[in-house]
Design a protein around this motif. Sequence first.
Motif, PDB file in Angstrom:
ATOM      1  N   ASN A  43       1.579  -1.503  -0.139  1.00 14.66           N
ATOM      2  CA  ASN A  43       0.084  -0.195   0.175  1.00 14.66           C
ATOM      3  C   ASN A  43       0.502   1.273  -0.007  1.00 14.66           C
ATOM      4  O   ASN A  43      -0.214   2.384  -0.087  1.00 14.66           O
ATOM      5  CB  ASN A  43      -0.329  -0.154   1.075  1.00 14.66           C
ATOM      6  N   LYS A  44       2.358   0.878   0.119  1.00 13.41           N
ATOM      7  CA  LYS A  44       3.531   2.396   0.405  1.00 13.41           C
ATOM      8  C   LYS A  44       3.530   2.498  -1.533  1.00 13.41           C
ATOM      9  O   LYS A  44       2.708   2.227  -2.696  1.00 13.41           O
ATOM     10  CB  LYS A  44       4.628   1.982   0.612  1.00 13.41           C
ATOM     11  N   SER A  45       3.994   3.670  -1.470  1.00 13.88           N
ATOM     12  CA  SER A  45       4.027   5.171  -2.503  1.00 13.88           C
ATOM     13  C   SER A  45       5.745   4.682  -2.325  1.00 13.88           C
ATOM     14  O   SER A  45       5.876   4.688  -2.049  1.00 13.88           O
ATOM     15  CB  SER A  45       3.823   6.316  -2.350  1.00 13.88           C
ATOM     16  N   TRP A  46       6.373   4.258  -4.015  1.00  8.36           N
ATOM     17  CA  TRP A  46       7.565   3.596  -3.929  1.00  8.36           C
ATOM     18  C   TRP A  46       8.073   4.951  -5.118  1.00  8.36           C
ATOM     19  O   TRP A  46       7.363   5.787  -5.867  1.00  8.36           O
ATOM     20  CB  TRP A  46       6.813   2.534  -5.636  1.00  8.36           C
ATOM     21  N   LYS A  47       9.609   4.947  -5.325  1.00 11.49           N
ATOM     22  CA  LYS A  47       9.915   6.058  -6.176  1.00 11.49           C
ATOM     23  C   LYS A  47      10.637   4.844  -7.066  1.00 11.49           C
ATOM     24  O   LYS A  47      10.953   3.236  -6.912  1.00 11.49           O
ATOM     25  CB  LYS A  47      11.826   6.085  -5.026  1.00 11.49           C
ATOM     26  N   VAL A  48      11.150   5.006  -8.053  1.00  9.68           N
ATOM     27  CA  VAL A  48      11.084   4.309  -8.940  1.00  9.68           C
ATOM     28  C   VAL A  48      12.952   3.943  -9.190  1.00  9.68           C
ATOM     29  O   VAL A  48      13.061   2.635  -9.222  1.00  9.68           O
ATOM     30  CB  VAL A  48      11.553   5.622 -10.170  1.00  9.68           C
ATOM     31  N   HIS A  49      13.249   4.122  -8.369  1.00 12.13           N
ATOM     32  CA  HIS A  49      14.682   3.653  -8.291  1.00 12.13           C
ATOM     33  C   HIS A  49      14.562   2.969  -7.077  1.00 12.13           C
ATOM     34  O   HIS A  49      15.184   1.411  -7.449  1.00 12.13           O
ATOM     35  CB  HIS A  49      15.803   4.455  -7.464  1.00 12.13           C
ATOM     36  N   ALA A 100       8.180  10.087 -10.548  1.00  9.90           N
ATOM     37  CA  ALA A 100       8.622   9.371 -10.077  1.00  9.90           C
ATOM     38  C   ALA A 100       9.146   9.241  -9.449  1.00  9.90           C
ATOM     39  O   ALA A 100       9.845   8.010  -8.988  1.00  9.90           O
ATOM     40  CB  ALA A 100      10.415  10.491 -10.653  1.00  9.90           C
ATOM     41  N   MET A 101       8.836  10.177  -7.986  1.00  8.68           N
ATOM     42  CA  MET A 101       8.757   9.572  -6.438  1.00  8.68           C
ATOM     43  C   MET A 101       7.682   9.168  -5.623  1.00  8.68           C
ATOM     44  O   MET A 101       7.867   8.664  -4.574  1.00  8.68           O
ATOM     45  CB  MET A 101       9.554  11.505  -5.905  1.00  8.68           C
ATOM     46  N   GLU A 102       6.921   9.093  -6.371  1.00 11.36           N
ATOM     47  CA  GLU A 102       5.740   8.291  -5.954  1.00 11.36           C
ATOM     48  C   GLU A 102       4.627   7.904  -7.029  1.00 11.36           C
ATOM     49  O   GLU A 102       3.986   8.411  -7.546  1.00 11.36           O
ATOM     50  CB  GLU A 102       4.831  10.042  -5.580  1.00 11.36           C
ATOM     51  N   ILE A 103       4.694   6.077  -6.903  1.00 11.04           N
ATOM     52  CA  ILE A 103       4.279   5.430  -8.157  1.00 11.04           C
ATOM     53  C   ILE A 103       3.805   4.702  -6.748  1.00 11.04           C
ATOM     54  O   ILE A 103       4.109   3.765  -5.591  1.00 11.04           O
ATOM     55  CB  ILE A 103       5.428   4.837  -8.677  1.00 11.04           C
ATOM     56  N   GLN A 104       2.433   4.693  -6.756  1.00  9.80           N
ATOM     57  CA  GLN A 104       1.085   4.271  -6.445  1.00  9.80           C
ATOM     58  C   GLN A 104      -0.222   3.759  -7.222  1.00  9.80           C
ATOM     59  O   GLN A 104      -0.646   4.444  -8.127  1.00  9.80           O
ATOM     60  CB  GLN A 104       0.685   4.381  -5.074  1.00  9.80           C
ATOM     61  N   ILE A 105      -1.102   2.530  -6.585  1.00 15.07           N
ATOM     62  CA  ILE A 105      -2.431   2.053  -7.353  1.00 15.07           C
ATOM     63  C   ILE A 105      -2.909   3.160  -6.582  1.00 15.07           C
ATOM     64  O   ILE A 105      -2.940   2.433  -5.234  1.00 15.07           O
ATOM     65  CB  ILE A 105      -2.271   0.583  -7.709  1.00 15.07           C
ATOM     66  N   PHE A 106      -4.454   3.163  -6.920  1.00 14.13           N
ATOM     67  CA  PHE A 106      -5.103   3.427  -6.218  1.00 14.13           C
ATOM     68  C   PHE A 106      -6.458   2.891  -6.586  1.00 14.13           C
ATOM     69  O   PHE A 106      -6.824   2.444  -7.926  1.00 14.13           O
ATOM     70  CB  PHE A 106      -5.222   5.218  -6.383  1.00 14.13           C
ATOM     71  N   ARG A 107      -7.025   2.582  -5.417  1.00 19.81           N
ATOM     72  CA  ARG A 107      -8.696   1.994  -5.866  1.00 19.81           C
ATOM     73  C   ARG A 107      -9.392   2.705  -6.516  1.00 19.81           C
ATOM     74  O   ARG A 107     -10.778   2.691  -6.851  1.00 19.81           O
ATOM     75  CB  ARG A 107      -9.444   1.029  -4.358  1.00 19.81           C
TER      76      ARG A 107
END
Length: 219
Positions: A43-49, A100-107
Amino acid sequence: MLFAKNSTTLPALSDSTSVADISVIKGDNPLIWPLLSLLQTSNKSWKVHHLASELQNKGLMQDLDEDQQKALFKRNFLLMNALFELQAMLLPQHWLQVKAMEIQIFRIIPSNLDSSLREDDALREYYLNWINYDTCPNIIQEMLESFWNRYEDYIGTNPNLMHKGQALAVFELDMNATDREVRRQWRKLALKWHPDRPDGDAAQFRKVCEAWQALREKY
């Protein structure tokens, strides 16, 4: 370093490389599917790296250039390409935010979806265009083949067990299916059966992947 404007510091494709040359590249970016797993199991937000590091830890990425600056750019290009492809595939049920610094899937789809999409139009267009990858079509194809082989090993598929007729049957298509129909059905079924989707099934997903591997060389 992830944005199109920075690409001016890197070598571009030679003038002899045409759009037509790039268009013959077959198959999806195989990073789409492991990225979906990473994004949907957290559920967290990802960064590209961070995404890149996870894929490298799983043995699904490799060095893409002897020059480290180019290698970093190419790695980021592949990741962003896969993320924007996945964003389109998940709509309209889910919203994949690709920053780039905030990647996340939202319902929940944002109420301002059109403006959210327009906001990234230029970036999306850049990363979905293989001409910007900084190499020639046959090298891109070899790289995708290598990634697919790694992903096959990772999920345990055996594409050599299927012939064309069996693969088309898995895709619920007949022998007259067009290239467009095959590719559309591949994405639809892979997304449906991906094991990290709500109604996914790992065995069925592997079967669909095997069918795609058997067909993509023929279309």
